[in-house]
Design a protein around this motif. Structure first.
Motif, PDB file in Angstrom:
ATOM      1  N   GLU A 321       0.830  -1.199   0.000  1.00 22.52           N
ATOM      2  CA  GLU A 321       0.000   0.000   0.000  1.00 22.52           C
ATOM      3  C   GLU A 321       0.869   1.256   0.000  1.00 22.52           C
ATOM      4  O   GLU A 321       0.542   2.252  -0.656  1.00 22.52           O
ATOM      5  N   GLU A 322       2.000   1.200   0.718  1.00 20.11           N
ATOM      6  CA  GLU A 322       2.906   2.351   0.752  1.00 20.11           C
ATOM      7  C   GLU A 322       3.579   2.554  -0.610  1.00 20.11           C
ATOM      8  O   GLU A 322       3.746   3.696  -1.070  1.00 20.11           O
ATOM      9  N   TYR A 324       2.416   1.663  -3.528  1.00 24.45           N
ATOM     10  CA  TYR A 324       1.386   2.151  -4.458  1.00 24.45           C
ATOM     11  C   TYR A 324       1.157   3.648  -4.255  1.00 24.45           C
ATOM     12  O   TYR A 324       1.129   4.425  -5.219  1.00 24.45           O
ATOM     13  N   GLN A 325       1.031   4.068  -2.987  1.00 25.14           N
ATOM     14  CA  GLN A 325       0.772   5.476  -2.701  1.00 25.14           C
ATOM     15  C   GLN A 325       1.978   6.347  -3.082  1.00 25.14           C
ATOM     16  O   GLN A 325       1.799   7.480  -3.547  1.00 25.14           O
ATOM     17  N   LYS A 343      -1.497  -9.260  -3.716  1.00 25.17           N
ATOM     18  CA  LYS A 343      -1.531  -7.803  -3.848  1.00 25.17           C
ATOM     19  C   LYS A 343      -2.649  -7.368  -4.795  1.00 25.17           C
ATOM     20  O   LYS A 343      -3.273  -6.319  -4.601  1.00 25.17           O
ATOM     21  N   ASN A 346      -5.709  -7.362  -2.796  1.00 21.55           N
ATOM     22  CA  ASN A 346      -5.823  -6.167  -1.965  1.00 21.55           C
ATOM     23  C   ASN A 346      -6.406  -5.003  -2.761  1.00 21.55           C
ATOM     24  O   ASN A 346      -7.252  -4.255  -2.261  1.00 21.55           O
ATOM     25  N   THR A 350     -10.220  -2.804  -2.517  1.00 19.69           N
ATOM     26  CA  THR A 350     -10.262  -1.354  -2.331  1.00 19.69           C
ATOM     27  C   THR A 350     -11.456  -0.772  -3.067  1.00 19.69           C
ATOM     28  O   THR A 350     -11.675  -1.071  -4.244  1.00 19.69           O
TER      29      THR A 350
END
Length: 648
Positions: A321-322, A324-325, A343, A346, A350
């Motif tokens: 998630e980090e 991706y952000q 992944k 995940n 979302t």
């Protein structure tokens, strides 16, 4: 049931649409000579079911052949309205020998369309190619000849006889006069020609004596060879138009080409590539990255505007998630990746993603159309991978169209093989076929015993032994394989297939058609080694035959990928082609992107569905299949006896 299975195939949709023109043509005022239009007063252009039913009832009071003519009118209207059952009840009562040539052509169109809707493709094609039509095409009205030729082209294309379908489209090009008819035929041309490998298109473009076809072959090459960048494709299309100002596709380009300018305006300037470059999936991630970047640099070297690519390693301990952000914060307008199934799951969970994302795997091993959590996917996420399920479903659809109905399955006892077997069986049974036997095998399996047992050869020998005990006379014994299978689906690696295929001939099943996935050929051409898999038909990655593709050549020169990794490089290259074209696939679900991994379309729930080209092993080498396969003929139900000889 998969979304790709539920979605109406483009060819079937075209067959259904062509009935509208036929029904309306059948509703005109008649003349008194052969080839006249059929009379019916329906109260307007949109014929009603009640009017059609009334026609059927009143037809019973008429003498032949007027009775059959009116039944044909009603059947055409009912088919156009979607009442296929009543339409078929009407058309099966028609005596076609009493119809003149023009009416027979309409009968063949209506009845052929009904048969095609029931997957009776060979029967439909027999009607549409009846010998009595050969000498009368020039005498048929255009509104009769055009939809029938369109049906013929669609059926040939559906059955894999691309050469006959292309020839029929060429005939239609001389008949079509309205802009709509020309555009429809050009879309049909495009769908057929882009199924051919680039090498085949190149050869035909240089050898064809027909200027229109040379233009088509060059246009189809444009679609295949310059898809690495939309701007390059637009430039090539502009040059093609200058070279072919009077070509049909210049005034009426295929729908896929009409969308290019819109896609070019929507192109992202910064994209992020999120792949595992280290860890357990590092080798796969690096192969995909290198394929993606090879396509990127091919476009860049050609002078095309290309986006900035930011690469992130998802194989580290940093939370995905980090990562991706971080890509989003760095200005990524599109994201390609991740590769890991967990992944992707995940992302699937979302509710809304900040930028469009093309995942390079599927969140689960379920069929296309099934999300991992039972929910629907968002418009922000598309899943794209090399799922064997796509290939297995394609085999089922193709074999069923070829007339097969009773399948035997032999699949490797590995995750991919079992998923392929399950996907094939589900699609096969959905279509209406039956699976007579399904067996799994390992590398150390006794393949002779596997094939013998699957074909029930021991049972045949047991029957022979029992008969010997009962009869005093000598017997000439020929074992007989089981008779309830007419095709084999094989999910096997090359070394396994090389042992299984010869055993089929040894155990009296050399006539059994074998269909396989791309796994049956390892990518290395070796005629001496692979003659043991001669005759096997398989779904092949276009990569196999795209020797002139610049991206592929760059990959082979710089990376020399092992055959096992070649498909991953192809996946990366296709991801570069695909991500800017996703808006086109969303807006026009019947459109495809033709890449190195197959013809790529988008299902309603956001999964890329691949359709590969068909190939067969001939003299130990793979060759693309572009011509028809003979239809399956029913086996005799009885067993003949002659003297003291017996088939068991």
């Amino acid at each position: 049931m998969s979304a790709s299975s539920r979605r109406t195939p483009p060819v079937i949709a075209r067959i259904a649409a062509s009935a509208l023109a036929l029904a309306l043509a059948a509703c005109q005022t008649p003349a008194s000579k052969p080839g006249a239009q059929l009379p019916v007063d329906t109260g307007g252009s949109a014929a009603s079911r009640s009017a059609a039913v009334q026609l059927l009832h009143s037809a019973e009071t008429l003498p032949a052949p007027q009775r059959d003519r009116q039944r044909l009118q009603a059947a055409a209207i009912l088919y156009e309205l979607g009442d296929k059952q009543t339409a078929k009840e009407a058309v099966v009562n028609i005596s076609p020998e009493q119809l003149d040539d023009a009416l027979y052509a309409r009968y063949a169109q209506v009845y052929g369309s009904l048969l095609a809707a029931e997957d009776e493709f060979f029967r439909a094609l027999d009607l549409a190619t009846a010998p009595r039509l050969d000498q009368v095409w020039t005498q048929l009205p255009q509104d009769t000849a055009l939809p029938l030729r369109d049906l013929r082209a669609d059926l040939w294309g559906l059955l894999g006889d691309l050469d006959s379908a292309i020839a029929e489209r060429r005939q239609i090009a001389d008949l079509a006069q309205t802009g709509e008819a020309i555009a429809d035929n050009n879309d049909g041309f495009w769908q057929l020609l882009t199924q051919l490998p680039s090498s085949e298109l190149q050869q035909r473009a240089s050898e064809s004596r027909d200027p229109q076809m040379r233009g088509w072959y060059q246009l189809a090459l444009l679609g295949r060879d310059t898809q690495t960048d939309i701007s390059s494709q637009l430039t090539a299309l502009s040059r093609w138009r200058q070279q072919w100002p009077h070509h049909s596709a210049t005034a009426h380009p295929p729908q896929a080409l009409r969308l290019l300018e819109q896609l070019a305006a929507q192109r992202a300037d910064r994209i992020a590539l999120l792949l595992p470059l280290s860890g357990q999936l590092g080798s796969a991630g690096r192969a995909i990255r290198d394929g993606f970047m090879a396509a990127h640099y091919t476009a860049l070297n050609a002078g095309a505007p290309t986006p900035t690519v930011m690469v992130y390693d998802t194989g580290t301990d940093q939370p995905f998630e980090e990562i991706y952000q971080s890509a989003v914060d760095a200005g990524a307008q599109s994201i390609v990746g991740p590769l890991d199934k967990s992944k992707v799951a995940n992302l699937l969970a979302t509710e809304k993603l900040p930028v469009p994302t093309l995942a390079l795997n599927y969140a689960s091993d379920l069929g296309a159309g099934d999300s991992a959590d039972g929910g629907s996917l968002t418009n922000d996420l598309v899943q794209f991978g090399l799922a064997i399920e796509d290939e297995a479903r394609q085999v089922a659809q193709h074999a069923y169209r070829q007339g097969h109905r009773q399948a035997m399955i032999l699949a490797a006892d590995a995750s991919w093989g079992q998923r392929g077997a399950e996907a094939f069986q589900q699609e096969w049974q959905r279509l209406g076929g039956t699976v007579s036997i399904s067996r799994s095998f390992r590398d150390n399996s006794k393949f002779s015993q596997l094939v013998s047992d699957a074909l029930l050869i021991p049972d045949s020998k047991a029957r022979e032994a029992e008969l010997r005990r009962q009869l005093a006379a000598s017997l000439e014994f020929t074992p007989r394989r089981r008779g309830d299978v007419d095709m084999l689906f094989l999910a096997a690696q090359p070394q396994q297939a090389r042992q299984i295929n010869p055993m089929l001939t040894f155990y009296y099943a050399g006539d059994l058609p074998v269909y396989a996935t791309s796994h049956v050929f390892d990518g290395n051409i070796n005629p001496n080694r692979d003659r043991d898999i001669n005759g096997i038909r398989f779904t092949a990655l276009p990569w196999l035959f795209e020797s002139d593709n610049l991206t592929k050549r760059n990959i082979e020169q710089q990376a020399s990928p092992a055959p096992a990794f070649a498909r991953l490089y192809a996946l990366g290259a296709d991801a570069f082609r695909l991500y800017p074209r996703i808006p086109m696939l969303r807006q026009f679900p019947q459109q495809r992107v033709h890449g190195l991994t197959g013809a790529l379309s988008l299902s309603a729930d956001g999964r890329i569905v691949r359709e590969q080209i068909w190939a067969r092993i001939d003299k130990g080498e793979p060759v693309p299949v572009t011509t028809a396969v003979e239809p399956v003929l029913p086996e005799p139900e009885s067993m003949e006896l002659s003297g003291n000889s017996e088939a068991f």
